[in-house]
Design a protein around this motif. Structure first.
Motif, short mmCIF file in Angstrom:
data_model
loop_
_atom_site.label_atom_id
_atom_site.label_comp_id
_atom_site.label_asym_id
_atom_site.label_seq_id
_atom_site.Cartn_x
_atom_site.Cartn_y
_atom_site.Cartn_z
N TYR A 24 81.85 34.80 66.38
CA TYR A 24 82.69 35.62 65.13
C TYR A 24 82.04 37.36 66.13
CZ TYR A 24 84.44 31.47 63.16
OH TYR A 24 84.32 30.95 62.80
N SER A 25 83.12 37.71 66.30
CA SER A 25 82.43 39.75 66.24
C SER A 25 82.56 39.89 64.72
CB SER A 25 83.84 40.26 67.04
OG SER A 25 85.41 40.51 65.87
N THR A 26 81.99 41.11 65.11
CA THR A 26 81.14 41.51 63.75
C THR A 26 82.30 42.16 63.15
OG1 THR A 26 79.41 42.40 64.75
CG2 THR A 26 79.74 43.63 62.62
N ALA A 27 83.88 42.51 63.69
CA ALA A 27 85.13 42.74 62.87
C ALA A 27 85.76 41.52 62.65
CB ALA A 27 86.17 43.28 63.69
N GLU A 28 85.61 39.68 63.07
CA GLU A 28 85.93 39.15 62.68
C GLU A 28 85.50 37.99 61.24
OE1 GLU A 28 88.15 37.82 67.27
OE2 GLU A 28 85.56 36.86 66.37
N TRP A 29 84.03 38.28 61.94
CA TRP A 29 83.08 38.04 60.22
C TRP A 29 83.35 38.79 59.41
CZ3 TRP A 29 81.52 33.37 59.60
CH2 TRP A 29 80.18 33.25 58.67
N ASP A 30 83.23 40.21 59.48
CA ASP A 30 83.30 40.73 58.35
C ASP A 30 85.34 40.29 57.57
OD1 ASP A 30 81.13 41.54 58.72
OD2 ASP A 30 81.97 44.28 59.71
N LEU A 31 85.92 40.53 58.06
CA LEU A 31 87.44 40.27 58.08
C LEU A 31 86.95 38.51 57.01
CD1 LEU A 31 90.40 39.98 57.94
CD2 LEU A 31 90.82 39.05 60.18
N LEU A 32 86.43 37.70 57.85
CA LEU A 32 86.50 35.65 57.15
C LEU A 32 85.68 36.38 56.08
CD1 LEU A 32 86.05 34.01 60.27
CD2 LEU A 32 88.25 34.11 58.94
N THR A 33 84.41 36.67 55.73
CA THR A 33 83.40 37.03 55.22
C THR A 33 83.80 37.82 53.55
OG1 THR A 33 82.22 38.39 55.39
CG2 THR A 33 81.80 36.46 55.49
N GLY A 34 84.77 38.59 54.11
CA GLY A 34 85.47 39.82 52.95
C GLY A 34 86.73 38.82 52.17
N ARG A 77 80.88 27.46 53.93
CA ARG A 77 79.26 27.28 53.74
C ARG A 77 78.90 28.80 54.16
NH1 ARG A 77 79.40 22.42 54.94
NH2 ARG A 77 77.68 21.62 56.97
N ALA A 78 79.19 28.87 55.63
CA ALA A 78 78.25 30.10 56.37
C ALA A 78 78.60 31.65 56.01
CB ALA A 78 78.63 29.65 57.98
N VAL A 79 80.26 31.43 54.87
CA VAL A 79 81.07 32.90 54.44
C VAL A 79 80.36 32.50 53.60
CG1 VAL A 79 83.09 33.17 53.51
CG2 VAL A 79 82.90 32.52 55.94
N LEU A 103 96.22 42.67 52.09
CA LEU A 103 96.23 41.59 52.17
C LEU A 103 97.18 39.87 53.02
CD1 LEU A 103 93.78 39.91 50.65
CD2 LEU A 103 95.48 39.20 48.53
N LEU A 104 98.28 40.64 52.75
CA LEU A 104 98.72 39.21 53.10
C LEU A 104 98.51 39.63 54.93
CD1 LEU A 104 101.71 38.92 51.40
CD2 LEU A 104 99.34 37.77 50.63
N ALA A 105 98.37 40.27 55.59
CA ALA A 105 98.51 40.99 56.86
C ALA A 105 96.68 40.92 57.01
CB ALA A 105 98.53 42.39 57.06
N ALA A 106 95.65 40.91 56.04
CA ALA A 106 94.68 39.99 56.95
C ALA A 106 93.99 38.95 56.25
CB ALA A 106 93.78 40.60 55.96
N CYS A 107 95.08 38.30 55.86
CA CYS A 107 95.13 36.38 55.62
C CYS A 107 95.11 36.27 56.83
CB CYS A 107 96.31 35.46 54.19
SG CYS A 107 95.15 36.23 53.06
N ARG A 108 96.74 36.69 57.39
CA ARG A 108 97.51 36.14 58.61
C ARG A 108 96.68 36.37 60.03
NH1 ARG A 108 102.17 38.28 56.14
NH2 ARG A 108 102.45 40.24 56.39
N ALA A 109 95.36 37.81 59.73
CA ALA A 109 94.88 38.24 60.69
C ALA A 109 93.32 37.10 60.67
CB ALA A 109 94.09 39.46 60.21
N ALA A 110 93.12 36.74 59.76
CA ALA A 110 91.97 35.59 59.39
C ALA A 110 92.53 34.29 60.69
CB ALA A 110 91.75 35.25 58.21
N VAL A 111 93.91 33.83 60.15
CA VAL A 111 94.53 32.97 60.85
C VAL A 111 94.49 32.42 61.99
CG1 VAL A 111 96.05 31.41 61.27
CG2 VAL A 111 96.30 32.49 58.81
#
Length: 163
Positions: A24-34, A77-79, A103-111
């Motif tokens: 994951y890119s830093t931005a993607e990982w931040d999205l998934l962990t946040g 587990r990693a998250v 928040l819903l937009a962030a969920c769609r981005a995570a998907v």
């Protein structure tokens, strides 16, 4: 869920080391962990038609996040490991928590990130885990059956691709 190159599960059923974030890119990982924390706070905030939230609701959300530590999914587990390792005060998007549309937009981005980069089983486990955080907060607040809570959970499930 991660499997060996031959397609067999790891011998101990899990990897000893957490999933690498190199996928994951830093931005993607931040999205998934946040995202789990953002969902927890959004579900715990009072709103029109939603019952008042108390400490029990917040604790239920934290417990739901922590439950990811024993997930069968390496990604979940990693998250969780990354969430608990974050002690430097770095932002996880908490400042935007009051905006459900965001928040819903962030969920769609995570998907979208998960569709591109994650194993399908890990993707499903992550999305279900994130939804379970909100569901546990709503149930603990005694309003899991209020129309406003059901609407929030339905919108969240839709944004996570679970409905």
């Amino acid at each position: 869920m991660s499997h060996s190159v031959a397609g067999e599960p790891p011998s101990a059923g899990r990897r000893a080391a957490p999933l690498t974030t190199a996928v994951y890119s830093t931005a993607e990982w931040d999205l998934l962990t946040g995202l789990p924390g953002r969902v927890l706070v959004a579900a715990a905030l009072p709103g029109p038609g939603r019952p008042p939230r108390g400490v029990a609701a917040g604790l239920a959300g934290l417990d739901a996040v922590a439950a990811g530590r024993v997930s069968d999914s390496d990604l979940v587990r990693a998250v969780v490991t990354a969430i608990y390792a974050r002690h430097d005060g770095s932002s996880t998007g908490v400042e935007r928590l009051t905006d459900v549309v965001d928040l819903l937009a962030a969920c769609r981005a995570a998907v979208r990130v998960l569709e591109r980069r994650a194993d399908p089983a890990d993707s499903a486990a992550y999305r279900q885990w994130v939804e379970s955080v909100a569901a546990r907060v709503c149930r603990a607040a005694g309003g899991g059956s209020s129309p406003a809570d059901r609407r929030l959970l339905d919108r969240l499930g839709g944004a996570l691709g679970l409905r």
